[in-house]
Every structure is written in C-alpha cells, then in structure tokens.
Write a protein that holds these residues in place. Structure first.
Motif, PDB file in Angstrom:
ATOM      1  N   LEU A   1       6.528  -2.150  -2.653  1.00  0.00           N
ATOM      2  CA  LEU A   1       6.678  -3.067  -3.784  1.00  0.00           C
ATOM      3  C   LEU A   1       7.667  -2.460  -4.788  1.00  0.00           C
ATOM      4  O   LEU A   1       7.906  -1.257  -4.775  1.00  0.00           O
ATOM      5  CB  LEU A   1       5.318  -3.304  -4.453  1.00  0.00           C
ATOM      6  N   PRO A   2       8.247  -3.303  -5.655  1.00  0.00           N
ATOM      7  CA  PRO A   2       9.164  -2.760  -6.667  1.00  0.00           C
ATOM      8  C   PRO A   2       8.412  -1.821  -7.612  1.00  0.00           C
ATOM      9  O   PRO A   2       7.185  -1.860  -7.682  1.00  0.00           O
ATOM     10  CB  PRO A   2       9.643  -3.994  -7.432  1.00  0.00           C
TER      11      PRO A   2
ATOM     12  N   GLN B   1       1.904  -4.848 -12.549  1.00  0.00           N
ATOM     13  CA  GLN B   1       0.784  -3.962 -12.192  1.00  0.00           C
ATOM     14  C   GLN B   1      -0.488  -4.746 -11.896  1.00  0.00           C
ATOM     15  O   GLN B   1      -1.281  -4.339 -11.056  1.00  0.00           O
ATOM     16  CB  GLN B   1       0.526  -2.955 -13.325  1.00  0.00           C
TER      17      GLN B   1
ATOM     18  N   LEU C   1      -3.565  -4.554  -4.935  1.00  0.00           N
ATOM     19  CA  LEU C   1      -3.083  -4.409  -3.564  1.00  0.00           C
ATOM     20  C   LEU C   1      -3.078  -2.937  -3.139  1.00  0.00           C
ATOM     21  O   LEU C   1      -3.358  -2.610  -1.980  1.00  0.00           O
ATOM     22  CB  LEU C   1      -1.685  -5.026  -3.420  1.00  0.00           C
ATOM     23  N   ALA C   2      -2.783  -2.044  -4.085  1.00  0.00           N
ATOM     24  CA  ALA C   2      -2.807  -0.604  -3.768  1.00  0.00           C
ATOM     25  C   ALA C   2      -4.234  -0.140  -3.462  1.00  0.00           C
ATOM     26  O   ALA C   2      -4.460   0.670  -2.552  1.00  0.00           O
ATOM     27  CB  ALA C   2      -2.224   0.201  -4.935  1.00  0.00           C
ATOM     28  N   ASP C   3      -5.199  -0.666  -4.212  1.00  0.00           N
ATOM     29  CA  ASP C   3      -6.604  -0.344  -3.912  1.00  0.00           C
ATOM     30  C   ASP C   3      -6.977  -0.824  -2.514  1.00  0.00           C
ATOM     31  O   ASP C   3      -7.634  -0.124  -1.750  1.00  0.00           O
ATOM     32  CB  ASP C   3      -7.538  -1.019  -4.936  1.00  0.00           C
TER      33      ASP C   3
ATOM     34  N   ARG D   1      10.626 -12.182 -12.814  1.00  0.00           N
ATOM     35  CA  ARG D   1      10.403 -10.908 -12.127  1.00  0.00           C
ATOM     36  C   ARG D   1       9.763 -11.178 -10.774  1.00  0.00           C
ATOM     37  O   ARG D   1       9.084 -12.182 -10.582  1.00  0.00           O
ATOM     38  CB  ARG D   1       9.446 -10.015 -12.931  1.00  0.00           C
ATOM     39  N   THR D   2       9.968 -10.230  -9.861  1.00  0.00           N
ATOM     40  CA  THR D   2       9.246 -10.304  -8.594  1.00  0.00           C
ATOM     41  C   THR D   2       7.758 -10.148  -8.885  1.00  0.00           C
ATOM     42  O   THR D   2       7.362  -9.219  -9.612  1.00  0.00           O
ATOM     43  CB  THR D   2       9.715  -9.177  -7.656  1.00  0.00           C
TER      44      THR D   2
ATOM     45  N   TYR E   1       5.515  -2.666 -13.206  1.00  0.00           N
ATOM     46  CA  TYR E   1       5.866  -2.888 -14.602  1.00  0.00           C
ATOM     47  C   TYR E   1       4.618  -3.178 -15.411  1.00  0.00           C
ATOM     48  O   TYR E   1       3.803  -3.990 -14.998  1.00  0.00           O
ATOM     49  CB  TYR E   1       6.831  -4.071 -14.665  1.00  0.00           C
TER      50      TYR E   1
ATOM     51  N   ILE F   1       1.221   4.324  -4.532  1.00  0.00           N
ATOM     52  CA  ILE F   1       0.887   3.602  -3.294  1.00  0.00           C
ATOM     53  C   ILE F   1       1.688   2.295  -3.218  1.00  0.00           C
ATOM     54  O   ILE F   1       2.249   1.953  -2.176  1.00  0.00           O
ATOM     55  CB  ILE F   1      -0.628   3.322  -3.231  1.00  0.00           C
TER      56      ILE F   1
ATOM     57  N   VAL G   1       1.389  -8.966   0.621  1.00  0.00           N
ATOM     58  CA  VAL G   1       2.519  -8.163   0.138  1.00  0.00           C
ATOM     59  C   VAL G   1       3.833  -8.919   0.347  1.00  0.00           C
ATOM     60  O   VAL G   1       4.687  -8.969  -0.540  1.00  0.00           O
ATOM     61  CB  VAL G   1       2.546  -6.784   0.834  1.00  0.00           C
TER      62      VAL G   1
ATOM     63  N   GLY H   1       5.341  -9.012  -7.276  1.00  0.00           N
ATOM     64  CA  GLY H   1       4.777  -7.716  -6.901  1.00  0.00           C
ATOM     65  C   GLY H   1       5.145  -6.573  -7.822  1.00  0.00           C
ATOM     66  O   GLY H   1       4.660  -5.455  -7.636  1.00  0.00           O
ATOM     67  N   SER H   2       6.007  -6.826  -8.812  1.00  0.00           N
ATOM     68  CA  SER H   2       6.351  -5.747  -9.742  1.00  0.00           C
ATOM     69  C   SER H   2       5.385  -5.693 -10.926  1.00  0.00           C
ATOM     70  O   SER H   2       5.451  -4.776 -11.732  1.00  0.00           O
ATOM     71  CB  SER H   2       7.792  -5.905 -10.242  1.00  0.00           C
TER      72      SER H   2
ATOM     73  N   ARG I   1      -1.997   4.291  -8.037  1.00  0.00           N
ATOM     74  CA  ARG I   1      -1.720   2.926  -7.553  1.00  0.00           C
ATOM     75  C   ARG I   1      -0.229   2.632  -7.586  1.00  0.00           C
ATOM     76  O   ARG I   1       0.297   1.965  -6.695  1.00  0.00           O
ATOM     77  CB  ARG I   1      -2.483   1.898  -8.392  1.00  0.00           C
TER      78      ARG I   1
ATOM     79  N   VAL J   1       4.165 -11.621  -2.386  1.00  0.00           N
ATOM     80  CA  VAL J   1       4.472 -11.173  -3.761  1.00  0.00           C
ATOM     81  C   VAL J   1       5.842 -10.508  -3.853  1.00  0.00           C
ATOM     82  O   VAL J   1       6.371 -10.302  -4.942  1.00  0.00           O
ATOM     83  CB  VAL J   1       3.382 -10.245  -4.352  1.00  0.00           C
ATOM     84  N   LEU J   2       6.432 -10.160  -2.709  1.00  0.00           N
ATOM     85  CA  LEU J   2       7.806  -9.649  -2.718  1.00  0.00           C
ATOM     86  C   LEU J   2       8.813 -10.800  -2.803  1.00  0.00           C
ATOM     87  O   LEU J   2       9.921 -10.644  -3.297  1.00  0.00           O
ATOM     88  CB  LEU J   2       8.077  -8.836  -1.442  1.00  0.00           C
TER      89      LEU J   2
ATOM     90  N   LEU K   1       3.403   0.394   0.145  1.00  0.00           N
ATOM     91  CA  LEU K   1       3.531  -1.061   0.314  1.00  0.00           C
ATOM     92  C   LEU K   1       4.960  -1.558   0.151  1.00  0.00           C
ATOM     93  O   LEU K   1       5.257  -2.697   0.496  1.00  0.00           O
ATOM     94  CB  LEU K   1       2.620  -1.787  -0.687  1.00  0.00           C
TER      95      LEU K   1
ATOM     96  N   ALA L   1       0.231  -5.522  -8.300  1.00  0.00           N
ATOM     97  CA  ALA L   1       0.458  -4.357  -7.423  1.00  0.00           C
ATOM     98  C   ALA L   1      -0.794  -3.483  -7.305  1.00  0.00           C
ATOM     99  O   ALA L   1      -1.099  -2.974  -6.225  1.00  0.00           O
ATOM    100  CB  ALA L   1       1.622  -3.520  -7.957  1.00  0.00           C
ATOM    101  N   HIS L   2      -1.520  -3.318  -8.421  1.00  0.00           N
ATOM    102  CA  HIS L   2      -2.633  -2.363  -8.395  1.00  0.00           C
ATOM    103  C   HIS L   2      -3.806  -2.794  -7.515  1.00  0.00           C
ATOM    104  O   HIS L   2      -4.305  -1.982  -6.735  1.00  0.00           O
ATOM    105  CB  HIS L   2      -3.067  -2.031  -9.826  1.00  0.00           C
TER     106      HIS L   2
ATOM    107  N   LEU M   1      -3.335  -8.141   4.235  1.00  0.00           N
ATOM    108  CA  LEU M   1      -2.613  -7.353   3.230  1.00  0.00           C
ATOM    109  C   LEU M   1      -1.101  -7.529   3.408  1.00  0.00           C
ATOM    110  O   LEU M   1      -0.370  -7.730   2.437  1.00  0.00           O
ATOM    111  CB  LEU M   1      -3.004  -5.878   3.347  1.00  0.00           C
TER     112      LEU M   1
END
Lengths: 388, 338
Positions: free
Chosen positions: A384-385, B234, B240-242, B228-229, A388, A377, B217, B231-232, A374, B220-221, A382, B237-238, B213
């Motif tokens: 993304l940064p 997890q 969204l990666a799924d 913090r951003t 963290y 990806i 994205v 999208g940083s 993840r 969240v950017l 995507l 981010a996770h 999506l």
C-alpha cells in the motif's frame, strides 16, 4: 515443512533452562519487579560466563555463531522465565554495531567488556518532543575542538541510572533533510553536564529522562560517518521488531489457569468449570501458539531485509495487541479479586494477573508502536502507499 | 524449523491453483448458488484423483499426508470452490481407518461411484442436521449412540438453503442402517475424522481469508477518495495490516496442525481445535474489512467479495463456533489437571 525446533535448539533450551534454574532466583525476579529495573549485574556476568550472551554473533566477533533457528530454544526459554535481559539486549545490540562498524579503538574498548557482561549501554533516540518519528531528533551535537558538544534531552532512557554509556542519535546538520543530518555517538554517562532524572511508569518499570548540557564527546566516540547516523540506526535495528511478546502471555495464562483451579464460585464449583473462563484459556493458548509461530518464521526465514522487517512487525504487533486483550479480559473474568495488586499480601498468583494489566499497555507502545508496525506491514507486505 | 513448502509441495499448490483458476472462477461459484455444488468442477477434481490421494497406498490410494491435503484445501478456499472436497476426503480416510467392515464402501468411493460425506456432529435422535455435502452425497457416515453408521441418502435428504450457499442437508437416519463400527473403535475413528475435518476446513478458511485480503487490497489501491488512494489512509491501511498478520499466523498454525497429525500426534487434537477457531475468526474479520472497504459496492451481489463474506461465516459453523473450538483447546489442555 518441519515444525520441530531441532536438536540443536532443543539442547540449547535445556542448557538455558538448567542455567536459569541455578542463577535466576525468585529473589532476583522480585527485585526486578520491585525496583523496576530489568537488569542484574551478576546475572549478566553469569550469562556471559555460560556462553549464552552473544550466541547469535559470528565467531570472528567473539560470538556463538548460532543461526536464528538454533537460537529459538534459548530465546523462548528466556522469554518464558522472564529473565532480566532488557539492558543486556540494548547493550549487545549496540556492541554488535560497534563490533561490525566501529573503529579498532572503539571495538577494543567496548566489545570485550560487553562480551563479559560488564557494561551497560542505554539507548538515546526518543526525545520529549518525538517518539515514533526518531529521525526528528532535536538534540544537537556541534563541533568543538577535536570533539563535539551535545545539548538536548532524551526521553525514556531506560537503564540510564545504571548504564555506562548512552547510544545517542544527535543532530549534526540542521540544514540537511531530517534523515541526513543525524549522527550517532556513544556518550559516557559519568561526566559533567549529564543529568539522569527518574521516570516511573504504570507497570512499575523505572525509566528516565536524560539531560545533556554542553556534554563533551571526543570524535573517537562518533559511531559511523558524520551525518550518517540514520544508516547506523538502520543496521542496528533491522531486526529489532522481530521479537514477539510471548513470555508475558505464557505467564498470564499459567497464573489464570492456576487461579481457576483454586478459586470457587458462590455454589462452590471450581471456576475452572466456567465455560467463559475455559474459552479465554483456550483462546490465550491459541494466541500464544500463533505468536510463537510468527516469531519463529521471522527469525528463521532468510529473506530480503524489507520482507524480514514486515514479518518481524507482524510478530510484534500480533503478540502485543493480543496480550493487552488477554490482560483486560482475564481481569474481568477473575472479578474483584483480580484487583488485589502485585506486592499486596492478598494478591492472587504472585500478582501476575494484576501486573499483566499494568504491563501489557506498554508493549504496544515501546519498540515501535502498533501504528508504526501497521505502517511497515501496509507498505512492505501489502504494497500500500505510505500511510497518511 | 522450516515453515516453507518443499519443492514437491510447491508443485502440488501450483497444480491446484491452476485447476481452481480454470474450474472455479467467481462466475462458476455464483452459478452454483444456492446449492453450492458445481458437478463439472467436482468431476474435474475427481479426475485429478482428489479422493484417492487422501487414502493410504495399501488401500488403493496415493498416501497424501494431511499437510498435503491442507495445502490443496487452501487453494480450494481461495476459490470458494463449490465442491465437496473436504467431506469426501475426510469420509474416505475414515472408511480406510475402519478396515474390513468398510472395505466394500471404500472400494466404491475410490472408483468414484459413491460420494460419501460425514455428519461432523454426533447425531441425537433420528435426524442428522445440516450435514456438510449432505445435499449432494450418496451416503452419510454418522456417529450415533456410540455407533458409526452408514446412511444411504436416497429419499432421506432435505436440502437446506443457507447463508454460505453450501450443499447442507438434514438427513433421516433409520435404526436399520448398517453399523460400520461400535464402541471405542467407532469413537476414536470419529474423533480423528472430525479433527481432520477441523484442520482441512481451517485450511480452506485460511485460503478464503488470504484471497479476501488480496481482493480488499487490490480495491483500495485502485479506488480514490478525497483525491487520495483509499489505501493510503491509515483508517483503511491499519485494519488491513492487522488482518495480514492474522492471515499469516493462521496459515502457519494450520500447517503446524496438519503436520502434527503424523509428526506430533500428542498435540494434534489441540492444534486442530486451535486452527479451526483461529481460522474462522480470521476469515470472518478479513472478509468483513475487505468488504467494508469496498463501500456500497461490496454490498452488491455483483462484486465477488460478498461470496467470501458469507462463506467465511459458514464453513466452520457447521461444526462449532470459535468459542467452542477454544473451549475444546482448554478441555484438552486442562484434562487431568482439573
């Protein structure tokens, strides 16, 4: 667009299938399950003799020169039939690194034997104190005369008990930033100071923890530059994450469907008529189709490496996460009889369903956990940064 | 295997992406609610020839494959476009497949005089319920009692306001309505049309999911939390990666299903059901997370993501749930084995 695999791929699938019919016996599969060692020396040699071992290698390196699309028929058939190729896979990955970036001596020593299926090379990256963060390796390699002394331990050194070598990532410069102080070595296992300790897992798979106590390695067995180990790793495992776990999904839904036709409920109706069971079967076939498509795209699309990395991660992530859900839900739908374990005389469908529950959990952990996939990806697909 | 669009397909995609960017921005989608129909957008789609393209050249059309139509439907879904594209195309192809008995109706459809839609579920009794595009169509094709009947809508339509702001309507069927086909011909034609509707709706849901999506994205950017951003993290981010993996897999599956219509017909029905089930779930889950990561803003009507969230749950449901799609996959695969 064309979703046919193509004549060459179909021909290779047919050849692979005929080969497996002849060589892959039920006894061999049973032994792999029972011993937890996904390797058979005779099978590996037969695979080499049939010319199916290094299909993707270039002809100059002694391989079959097949591209990703042609290989799909072979790859999918091997997955479907559960061919024991774990050790073959790690061996050929490392042999390919040596063939492409090793010294002439290293190539002469390793590559011909690997191509004949005669040697086994295990991987030594993970350590007791670090897993996904492979660059945190603490095992030390220090200069000693013309060679190196290695001290430390490696975790999950699968197949070390039958391997000739371990391909090891060791720290050669503790002062440098963590990615820049690592070097890769090919360490012969049959020597003083190496200890292989068995580790059993929930799936029945046998792995090991390996200890290295003042193990001497000649500098001739250093692969790549001193402190350049992370680059070697990058070259070796660029495509490691491209494999989807489709064979496990296929065998599970086949076993589940066969069971549903044979079993009956309290009113003597075949369980195959149960809408919940039919839904799960249809869903599993859908998830298999998507897993295959993600895998096919990952291996056939020629794109830049980072992009390929993300696409491979998608295939691995999707297929393993869905496999876990399939195993759990299948067990729940089967009911108490699903608990009858692989190896018990009363087990269902050769134990495939119970074994899937044990086995699936590992697939989202090894070869890069789902969280690592993840992260890849999120960053590389995507944009993304760094997560963290 | 070649999973990339050809140069011609790329042109088709780009042309419709431009048309929808111009004709179906979020303001237009909103303005068309709750009916879910923009006459201006539909006019520009008709002028582009979206109905003719779906019909064989021999019958006055432009011979597009189902895969071509799926690529267009994806762009339609990305824009959550308020126009009866899929229903009009599927109904025109169904009319074309019936030959002589439907030739007169087809001719009127191709001149743009008549908007015909399809009741995607077989009709029991006197009423076809929640007919897609029923509120804006001039006529409905309905499968009832083994017949395919032609149902003119004037005076027989009750539009229904729905979750996804679609032009759905309950339509009264008369025993005197004209029968276009009966028996095995009617059943085969209806089944094929519904399968095509499954694939094109799945394609629209895939485009919807892909765009949702992107919206998620982008948000969240841009948004920051705890210095913090967003999208940083997890936790953001996770999921969204799924979803990204599912959206990519969904697009491949939809393309394969559409391709199979002509190239692998034995698997078409099964792949069509797989595609609709998987696309409905993918659109549902992707719009869920894309909205959720907006926080309270996502819940506001002012933000476009809610347009996606509501339609993700509606478009496929007009025919069947994902659970029903998957049962159909099993029905088709297990037939003969049980």
């Amino acid at each position: 667009m064309d979703f046919r695999l193509g004549e060459k791929s179909d021909a290779l699938r047919a050849r692979t299938s005929a080969f497996l019919d002849e060589v892959l016996t039920p006894e061999m599969l049973e032994r792999c399950y029972r011993t937890g060692t996904n390797h058979d020396a005779d099978f590996a040699k037969a695979l080499a003799a049939e010319g199916l071992l290094a299909l993707d290698w270039s002809p100059e390196l002694g391989g079959g020169g097949r591209d990703g699309a042609e290989l799909l028929g072979y790859r999918e058939e091997m997955q479907r039939r559960n061919a024991p190729v774990y050790a073959v896979g790690t061996t050929m990955t490392v042999a390919h690194v040596i063939a492409s970036m090793g010294t002439p001596t290293q190539r002469d020593e390793i590559v011909p034997r690997a191509l004949r299926g005669e040697i086994v090379i295990a991987l030594g990256f993970t350590e007791p104190e670090n897993g996904s963060d492979a660059a945190a390796a603490a095992t030390r390699a220090e200069r000693s005369g013309d060679g190196w002394r290695i001290n430390g331990s490696k975790m999950f050194t699968t197949n070390a008990q039958i391997a000739d070598y371990v391909f090891m990532l060791a720290r050669t410069n503790p002062e440098a930033p963590k990615h820049r102080g690592l070097t890769t070595f090919l360490v012969p296992l049959a020597q003083p100071g190496v200890e292989v300790q068995e580790v059993r897992t929930m799936s029945g798979e046998r792995t090991n923890i390996t200890f290295y106590n003042d193990v001497y390695v000649e500098d001739a067995w250093r692969i790549g530059d001193v402190d350049g180990g992370w680059n070697v790793m990058g070259a070796a495992f660029l495509h490691e994450h491209t494999a989807a776990f489709v064979g496990e999904q296929m065998r599970l839904v086949e076993a589940f469907t066969a069971w549903a036709h044979e079993a009956h409920d309290e009113d003597d109706r075949p369980r195959a008529q149960d809408p919940a069971i039919r839904e799960r079967i249809g869903r599993s076939h859908t998830e298999i189709e998507v897993s295959l498509l993600l895998q096919r795209r990952a291996v056939t699309r020629s794109v830049d490496s980072m992009d390929a990395h993300g696409r491979g991660s998608m295939a691995k992530l999707f297929s393993t996460e869905r496999l876990e859900a399939q195993a759990d839900e299948t067990l729940e739908l089967v009911g108490p009889d699903g608990l009858r374990a692989w190896g018990d005389p009363t087990t269902l469908q050769g134990g495939e369903i119970e074994h899937a529950v044990r086995n699936a959990k590992g697939t989202t952990i090894y070869a890069g956990t789902s969280e690592i996939q993840r992260n890849i990806i999120a960053q590389h697909v995507l944009g993304l940064p760094r997560p963290y | 295997v070649d999973v990339s669009p050809s140069a011609e397909q790329r042109q088709l995609i780009d042309a419709f992406a431009a048309l929808y960017a111009d004709g179906s921005p979020p303001e237009v989608v909103r303005a068309a609610e709750p009916l879910g129909h923009s006459p201006e957008l539909w006019r520009s789609l008709l002028d582009t020839g979206v109905v003719e393209m779906a019909v064989p050249a021999a019958l006055g059309g432009h011979d597009a494959t189902l895969l071509d139509l799926a690529l267009v439907a994806e762009q339609h879904g990305r824009a959550v476009a308020p126009a009866p594209l899929i229903e009009a195309q599927v109904a025109a192809r169904l009319l074309a497949s019936l030959g002589e008995p439907a030739a007169g109706v087809l001719a009127e459809v191709l001149t743009g005089q008549l908007l015909v839609t399809l009741a995607v579920r077989p009709v029991r009794g006197q009423r076809a319920e929640l007919v897609p595009a029923g509120a804006v169509a001039d006529a409905v094709l309905a499968y009832r009692g083994g017949d395919l009947v032609f149902v003119p809508t004037p005076g027989r339509v009750s539009p229904v306001v729905t979750l996804g702001s679609q032009p759905l309507a309950d339509v009264v069927i008369a025993d005197t309505d004209r029968v276009l086909a009966s028996g095995s011909i009617a059943l085969a034609a209806f089944t094929a049309a519904v399968d095509e509707w499954r694939v094109l709706t799945a394609a629209a849901l895939t485009g919807l999911a892909a765009r949702a999506l992107e919206i998620g994205v982008a948000y969240v950017l841009e948004r920051k939390a705890f210095d913090r951003t967003l999208g940083s993290f997890q936790g953001v981010a996770h999921p969204l990666a799924d979803r990204a993996s599912e959206v990519d897999g969904c697009e491949l599956l939809v393309h394969e299903a559409a391709w199979a219509r002509d190239e692998d017909p034995d698997r078409f029905g099964e792949l069509a059901a797989m595609a609709l089930g998987f696309a409905a779930e993918t659109a549902r889950d992707t719009s869920y997370y894309a909205l959720h990561f907006h926080g309270g803003y996502g819940f506001m009507l002012e933000y476009p993501i809610q347009l996606y969230f509501r339609r993700a749950r509606s478009w496929g449901a007009v025919l069947e749930s994902p659970q029903a799609s998957y049962r159909r996959v099993a029905d088709l695969r297990m037939a003969g084995a049980s």
